[in-house]
Write an enzyme that holds these catalytic residues in place. Sequence first.
Site, mmCIF file in Angstrom:
data_model
loop_
_atom_site.group_PDB
_atom_site.id
_atom_site.type_symbol
_atom_site.label_atom_id
_atom_site.label_comp_id
_atom_site.label_asym_id
_atom_site.label_seq_id
_atom_site.Cartn_x
_atom_site.Cartn_y
_atom_site.Cartn_z
ATOM 1 N N ARG A 262 39.065 52.868 59.191
ATOM 2 C CA ARG A 262 38.816 53.004 57.631
ATOM 3 C C ARG A 262 40.061 52.886 57.068
ATOM 4 O O ARG A 262 41.010 52.953 57.553
ATOM 5 C CB ARG A 262 38.194 54.437 57.255
ATOM 6 N N THR B 71 32.003 52.274 45.929
ATOM 7 C CA THR B 71 32.500 52.689 47.276
ATOM 8 C C THR B 71 32.881 51.134 48.208
ATOM 9 O O THR B 71 32.103 50.280 47.935
ATOM 10 C CB THR B 71 31.762 53.471 48.166
ATOM 11 N N ASP B 72 33.787 51.203 49.131
ATOM 12 C CA ASP B 72 33.790 49.849 49.814
ATOM 13 C C ASP B 72 32.667 49.730 50.812
ATOM 14 O O ASP B 72 32.376 48.634 51.440
ATOM 15 C CB ASP B 72 35.203 49.861 50.507
ATOM 16 N N GLU B 73 31.821 50.816 51.033
ATOM 17 C CA GLU B 73 30.875 50.843 52.316
ATOM 18 C C GLU B 73 29.468 49.948 51.675
ATOM 19 O O GLU B 73 28.924 49.524 52.376
ATOM 20 C CB GLU B 73 30.125 52.164 52.285
ATOM 21 N N ALA C 69 27.365 61.918 42.378
ATOM 22 C CA ALA C 69 26.536 61.001 43.557
ATOM 23 C C ALA C 69 26.238 62.024 44.668
ATOM 24 O O ALA C 69 26.902 63.012 44.649
ATOM 25 C CB ALA C 69 27.462 59.881 44.010
ATOM 26 N N ASP D 25 27.944 68.153 35.566
ATOM 27 C CA ASP D 25 27.836 68.058 36.901
ATOM 28 C C ASP D 25 26.570 69.236 37.113
ATOM 29 O O ASP D 25 26.148 70.090 36.600
ATOM 30 C CB ASP D 25 29.118 68.898 37.612
ATOM 31 N N TYR E 49 23.022 55.914 52.118
ATOM 32 C CA TYR E 49 24.274 55.964 51.044
ATOM 33 C C TYR E 49 24.832 54.784 50.540
ATOM 34 O O TYR E 49 24.722 54.567 49.331
ATOM 35 C CB TYR E 49 25.541 56.956 51.664
ATOM 36 N N HIS F 118 26.531 53.167 62.761
ATOM 37 C CA HIS F 118 28.261 53.387 62.212
ATOM 38 C C HIS F 118 28.838 52.152 62.033
ATOM 39 O O HIS F 118 29.209 51.448 63.113
ATOM 40 C CB HIS F 118 28.889 54.257 63.384
ATOM 41 N N LYS G 162 24.473 53.199 46.592
ATOM 42 C CA LYS G 162 25.548 52.787 45.746
ATOM 43 C C LYS G 162 25.546 51.564 45.401
ATOM 44 O O LYS G 162 25.913 50.947 44.140
ATOM 45 C CB LYS G 162 26.924 53.196 46.295
HETATM 46 N N1 LIG Z 1 35.043 60.464 48.764
HETATM 47 C C1 LIG Z 1 35.476 58.986 48.968
HETATM 48 O O1 LIG Z 1 36.228 58.767 50.003
HETATM 49 C C2 LIG Z 1 34.767 57.989 48.183
HETATM 50 C C3 LIG Z 1 35.285 56.808 48.096
HETATM 51 C C4 LIG Z 1 34.621 55.750 47.427
HETATM 52 C C5 LIG Z 1 33.772 56.145 46.200
HETATM 53 N N2 LIG Z 1 33.336 57.273 46.368
HETATM 54 C C6 LIG Z 1 32.334 57.696 45.404
HETATM 55 O O2 LIG Z 1 33.105 58.437 44.374
HETATM 56 C C7 LIG Z 1 32.181 59.443 43.689
HETATM 57 C C8 LIG Z 1 32.737 60.928 43.902
HETATM 58 O O3 LIG Z 1 32.936 60.914 45.167
HETATM 59 P P1 LIG Z 1 33.168 62.445 45.999
HETATM 60 O O4 LIG Z 1 33.690 62.329 47.266
HETATM 61 O O5 LIG Z 1 34.189 63.149 44.722
HETATM 62 O O6 LIG Z 1 31.512 63.033 46.014
HETATM 63 P P2 LIG Z 1 31.347 64.706 46.238
HETATM 64 O O7 LIG Z 1 29.985 64.899 47.039
HETATM 65 O O8 LIG Z 1 32.566 65.559 46.554
HETATM 66 O O9 LIG Z 1 30.944 65.093 44.647
HETATM 67 C C9 LIG Z 1 29.779 64.702 44.071
HETATM 68 C C10 LIG Z 1 29.754 65.640 42.883
HETATM 69 O O10 LIG Z 1 28.500 65.139 42.115
HETATM 70 C C11 LIG Z 1 27.727 66.110 41.711
HETATM 71 N N3 LIG Z 1 26.104 65.573 41.537
HETATM 72 C C12 LIG Z 1 25.410 65.357 42.499
HETATM 73 N N4 LIG Z 1 24.321 65.020 42.127
HETATM 74 C C13 LIG Z 1 24.235 65.143 40.579
HETATM 75 C C14 LIG Z 1 23.322 64.899 39.682
HETATM 76 N N5 LIG Z 1 22.050 64.402 39.855
HETATM 77 N N6 LIG Z 1 24.045 64.897 38.282
HETATM 78 C C15 LIG Z 1 25.047 65.448 37.985
HETATM 79 N N7 LIG Z 1 26.068 65.831 39.106
HETATM 80 C C16 LIG Z 1 25.620 65.666 40.446
HETATM 81 C C17 LIG Z 1 27.975 67.263 42.796
HETATM 82 O O11 LIG Z 1 27.503 68.485 42.381
HETATM 83 C C18 LIG Z 1 29.191 67.066 43.000
HETATM 84 O O12 LIG Z 1 30.118 67.872 42.084
HETATM 85 C C19 LIG Z 1 30.760 59.096 44.434
HETATM 86 O O13 LIG Z 1 30.291 58.204 43.423
HETATM 87 C C20 LIG Z 1 31.176 58.619 45.548
HETATM 88 O O14 LIG Z 1 30.253 57.302 45.808
HETATM 89 C C21 LIG Z 1 33.925 58.256 47.064
#
Ligand SMILES: NC(=O)c1ccc[n+]([C@@H]2O[C@H](COP(=O)([O-])OP(=O)(O)OC[C@H]3O[C@@H](n4cnc5c(N)ncnc54)[C@H](O)[C@@H]3O)[C@@H](O)[C@H]2O)c1
Length: 352
Positions: free
Chosen positions: A221, A132-134, A85, A35, A157, A291, A161
């Site tokens: 959502r 993601t579903d987005e 991400a 990370d 975003y 949105h 993805k």
């Molecule tokens: N949160 C949701 O509701 C949701 C839903 C569907 C999918 N997702 C996907 O799940 C994943 C995690 O989402 P989240 O909500 O935990 O995100 P988050 O923003 O809480 O965490 C992202 C993490 O990635 C790290 N990061 C960012 N850029 C980086 C890089 N270049 N190299 C290494 N680490 C890096 C950040 O430091 C952070 O710890 C994402 O890929 C997101 O697209 C999230």
Amino acid sequence: MKKTYLVTGGAGFIGSNLVHWLLDSSPDAQVIVLDKLTYAGHLESLEPASRNPRYEFVRGDIGDRTEVESLFRRIEPDVVFNLAAESHVDRSIEGPAAFVQTNIVGTFVMLDVALHWSRGREKPPTFVHVSTDEVYGSLGAEGRFTEESQYQPNSPYAASKAGADHLARAYFHTYGLPVVTTNCSNNYGPYQFPEKLIPLVTLNAIESKPLPVYGDGLNVRDWLFVRDHCEALHLVAERGEPGETYNIGGNEERTTLDMVRGICRVLDESGPKRTTPHHELIRHVDDRPGHDRRYAIDASKITETLGWRPKTSFDDGLEQTVRWYVENREWCERVAKGVYERERLGLARGEK
Ligand SMILES: NC(=O)c1ccc[n+]([C@@H]2O[C@H](COP(=O)([O-])OP(=O)(O)OC[C@H]3O[C@@H](n4cnc5c(N)ncnc54)[C@H](O)[C@@H]3O)[C@@H](O)[C@H]2O)c1
């Protein structure tokens, strides 16, 4: 079998929950986090794992090929969970470049290193790409996204993805890397950065600050408790079919207003006392540009093929989550300190 899991983005919201899940549910597993620790990544979220000898944290960027290659050589992962991400839609409206770099270029580096590292080895690592579903765009009042739905990303975003998902697909079809992609709905639970709806509204409500609701608040959502998502990701890694994609959802559609009122109800019942109900703090603010109106997930494929279904009811999950933020205000203050003051983001002013 003793496995080594590499979790990118493991210091973020879902990633940290996944690390705790893997360490708790797989007694022999080694769990290594890669990370970058951006504003959204916090070692505090991994504190409960920090003294576990089966856990290791590596600070690094998924886009840095040399670093990723040397990590693969050293730890020899059996499974890669790619969660790193940039994840906040509002931030992608203000500054899309970081989204393209991490979500697309970073995922490309992870896939390509996994492929080249595994050549000549007995078994390539299973690559679980978390999306993601987005990516599917917006729905009207009816219907749900299936794995066959067309990709129609609307925010930077979602577009980033979607680009990563296409690369993940191509690395299976072209090179045979065992990639499995998951597309999940909105997660909620502990350790989410306070810019997102549930922690933001909870923290504002307990400080009697206005509760901002974008537009008319009727955007819908589907909500999934984060630990149920972690269980699904683990299952997909163990039993998912390479080359397949799996939609993951909670079957719990709610409007933003329902969600905010739900948080207010939990706080009215068990939060700090107020003389008037918390919902009186709700304020409608300008809508997010572009949105999406409604997302809904059809998760029947993962239920029918792998036997997964969410275990946590929406009411239980929301209550646990709101309580967690009330009881962990110090965590919220520490992670946001100096980087986020609960200001409004993403009003389409363009790249900063
Ligand atoms: N949160 C949701 O509701 C949701 C839903 C569907 C999918 N997702 C996907 O799940 C994943 C995690 O989402 P989240 O909500 O935990 O995100 P988050 O923003 O809480 O965490 C992202 C993490 O990635 C790290 N990061 C960012 N850029 C980086 C890089 N270049 N190299 C290494 N680490 C890096 C950040 O430091 C952070 O710890 C994402 O890929 C997101 O697209 C999230």
